[in-house]
Design an enzyme around this catalytic site. Structure first.
Site, short mmCIF file in Angstrom:
data_model
loop_
_atom_site.label_atom_id
_atom_site.label_comp_id
_atom_site.label_asym_id
_atom_site.label_seq_id
_atom_site.Cartn_x
_atom_site.Cartn_y
_atom_site.Cartn_z
N LYS A 135 0.74 -1.18 -0.02
CA LYS A 135 0.09 0.02 0.15
C LYS A 135 0.73 1.22 0.06
CE LYS A 135 -4.42 -1.84 1.69
NZ LYS A 135 -5.54 -1.68 2.69
N LYS A 146 -4.20 -9.98 -7.27
CA LYS A 146 -5.61 -10.04 -6.22
C LYS A 146 -6.55 -9.26 -6.77
CE LYS A 146 -5.67 -8.32 -2.38
NZ LYS A 146 -5.68 -7.77 -0.85
N LYS A 185 -10.21 -3.61 -4.33
CA LYS A 185 -10.73 -2.09 -4.46
C LYS A 185 -9.92 -1.10 -5.32
CE LYS A 185 -13.35 -2.52 -0.12
NZ LYS A 185 -13.20 -2.38 1.18
P1 AMP Z 1 -10.77 -5.26 3.01
O1 AMP Z 1 -11.70 -4.52 1.86
O2 AMP Z 1 -9.27 -4.77 2.96
O3 AMP Z 1 -11.51 -4.47 4.24
O4 AMP Z 1 -11.06 -6.57 3.19
C1 AMP Z 1 -12.14 -7.35 3.98
C2 AMP Z 1 -12.07 -8.73 3.95
O5 AMP Z 1 -12.08 -9.22 2.68
C3 AMP Z 1 -10.89 -9.34 4.57
O6 AMP Z 1 -11.22 -10.41 5.06
C4 AMP Z 1 -9.90 -9.81 3.22
O7 AMP Z 1 -9.08 -10.85 3.63
C5 AMP Z 1 -11.11 -10.13 2.32
N1 AMP Z 1 -10.62 -9.76 0.90
C6 AMP Z 1 -10.10 -8.74 0.17
N2 AMP Z 1 -9.89 -8.99 -1.04
C7 AMP Z 1 -9.93 -10.27 -1.32
C8 AMP Z 1 -9.80 -11.32 -2.34
N3 AMP Z 1 -9.30 -10.84 -3.56
N4 AMP Z 1 -9.83 -12.48 -2.16
C9 AMP Z 1 -10.21 -13.03 -0.90
N5 AMP Z 1 -10.61 -12.30 0.18
C10 AMP Z 1 -10.49 -10.97 0.00
N1 TRP Z 2 -7.33 -5.59 7.97
C1 TRP Z 2 -8.49 -6.32 7.38
C2 TRP Z 2 -8.64 -5.88 5.84
O1 TRP Z 2 -8.02 -4.97 5.40
C3 TRP Z 2 -9.81 -5.49 8.05
C4 TRP Z 2 -9.74 -5.75 9.35
C5 TRP Z 2 -9.59 -4.82 10.63
C6 TRP Z 2 -9.96 -7.09 10.22
N2 TRP Z 2 -9.69 -5.39 11.67
C7 TRP Z 2 -9.92 -6.61 11.77
C8 TRP Z 2 -10.30 -8.30 9.87
C9 TRP Z 2 -10.31 -7.59 12.47
C10 TRP Z 2 -10.49 -9.10 10.84
C11 TRP Z 2 -10.54 -8.80 12.10
O2 TRP Z 2 -9.08 -6.73 5.24
#
Ligand code: AMP
Ligand code: TRP
Length: 332
Positions: free
Chosen positions: A111, A194, A197
């Site tokens: 990031k 991967k 977003k």
């Molecule tokens: P975030 O959008 O980073 O807050 O991700 C939220 C949840 O979605 C987390 O548990 C990530 O591991 C899961 N996640 C995000 N992108 C992917 C992906 N491409 N494949 C599987 N899980 C994902």
């Molecule tokens: N770090 C996780 C992500 O980017 C989001 C997240 C924040 C999370 N706090 C958590 C996931 C606690 C599991 C448990 O996807």
């Protein structure tokens, strides 16, 4: 009863990776665990959303959780910033986490990119707040996608360091639950990247809110290779696009990759794409209808979030109070 906690950042449209890597598994797990599902708005601040954006996205994320099948009468849905104990514990943990541990975090490196010095401190400390999110509830299991595995290891390390310092088995080490065939959903444009977003191309991902025509178009345009599909995952080892589409198919039809492969043996990608489109439409369109109804009733959503925060605060305050006693901080 074992307790699960997980969270997603309210940073806009959720995609299929969030759904299959996280929410879809939460729905299945909530029956056998005491479940806490957090909307991690403080983590989202690392990306500088406007006040209007984060306000709207927080409610939308709650609506997505419920529309996808999280049962608010059983599971606790809440907003991270409504439970101040997360940030308090996060500070305490930051005094236990050596910089060396944080320097290893691959998500920060990805990031922050080349401009590390300009990355904000929040982005760097992000996994410490995540550790607090989990440990403040003494969660036993954390269902997440594959990309969060390293953060979970750090959480366990922090819990271990705290226990060691105070010579007490206070925090149980939480187990990651990385389940199903779609733990790492890949971009539709490139099977080795991967789905995320932040990808500039909309065609790289399916949004949970895409309409049927958009879903069909994105799947039609998804990258493939020139071969016919094989009957086993081993036979497709070096075909990331084929495996990604089959993993998505497997996860949506609640089966394994091993079982999904023979179904398409010797067939062309167009057969897989047609079935996959039907499955996606059958899953996502009803979810969208439910979400639309929920969004018409912000008062209902706010009531759920208020109730969730009350329950979360009770547990989190209890842990924090014990932690303060152990450390020797005075309490009012
Ligand atoms: P975030 O959008 O980073 O807050 O991700 C939220 C949840 O979605 C987390 O548990 C990530 O591991 C899961 N996640 C995000 N992108 C992917 C992906 N491409 N494949 C599987 N899980 C994902
Ligand atoms: N770090 C996780 C992500 O980017 C989001 C997240 C924040 C999370 N706090 C958590 C996931 C606690 C599991 C448990 O996807």
């Amino acid at each position: 009863m074992n307790r699960i906690l997980s969270g997603i950042q309210p940073t806009g449209n959720l995609h299929l990776g969030n759904y299959l890597g996280a929410i879809h598994n939460w729905v299945a797990l909530q029956k056998s665990y005491e479940a806490f599902f957090c909307i991690v708005d403080l983590h989202a601040l690392t990306t500088h959303p406007s006040p209007e954006e984060i306000r709207a996205w927080t409610r939308e994320t709650a609506a997505n959780y419920i529309a996808a099948g999280i049962d608010p009468s059983h599971s606790h849905i809440f907003v991270q910033s409504m439970v101040p104990a997360h940030t308090e514990l996060s500070w305490i943990f930051s005094c236990f986490a050596p910089l060396g541990w944080l320097n290893r975090m691959t998500q920060f490196k990805e990031k922050a990119g080349k401009h590390r010095d300009q990355a904000n401190l929040g982005l760097y400390a992000y996994p410490v707040l995540m550790a607090a999110d989990i440990l403040v509830y003494k969660a036993t299991h954390v269902p997440v996608g594959e990309d969060q595995k390293q953060h979970l290891e750090l959480t366990r390390d922090i819990a271990g360091a705290f226990n060691h310092r105070y010579k007490r088995d206070f925090f149980k080490l939480p187990e990651p639950l990385i389940l199903g065939p779609a733990t790492r959903v890949m971009s539709l444009k490139e099977g080795t990247v991967k789905m995320s977003k932040s990808d500039p191309s909309d065609y790289s991902r399916i949004h949970l809110m895409d309409d049927a025509d958009t879903i069909a178009l994105k799947i039609r345009k998804a990258k493939t290779d020139p071969e016919l599909l094989a009957g086993t995952p081993e036979a497709m080892k070096n075909r990331p696009e084929a495996l990604n589409l089959l993993n998505i198919y497997g996860a949506l039809s609640n089966t394994s990759l091993e079982k999904a492969c023979p179904h398409f043996e010797g067939k062309s990608f167009s057969v897989l794409k047609a079935e996959l489109t039907d499955l996606l439409v059958a899953t996502l369109i009803p979810l969208q209808e439910r979400k639309k109804d929920l969004m018409k009733d912000p008062l209902y959503l706010d009531t759920i979030l208020k109730k969730g925060a009350e329950k979360a605060n009770t547990l989190a305050q209890h842990t924090l109070s014990e932690v303060k006693d152990m450390i020797g901080l005075l309490k009012n």
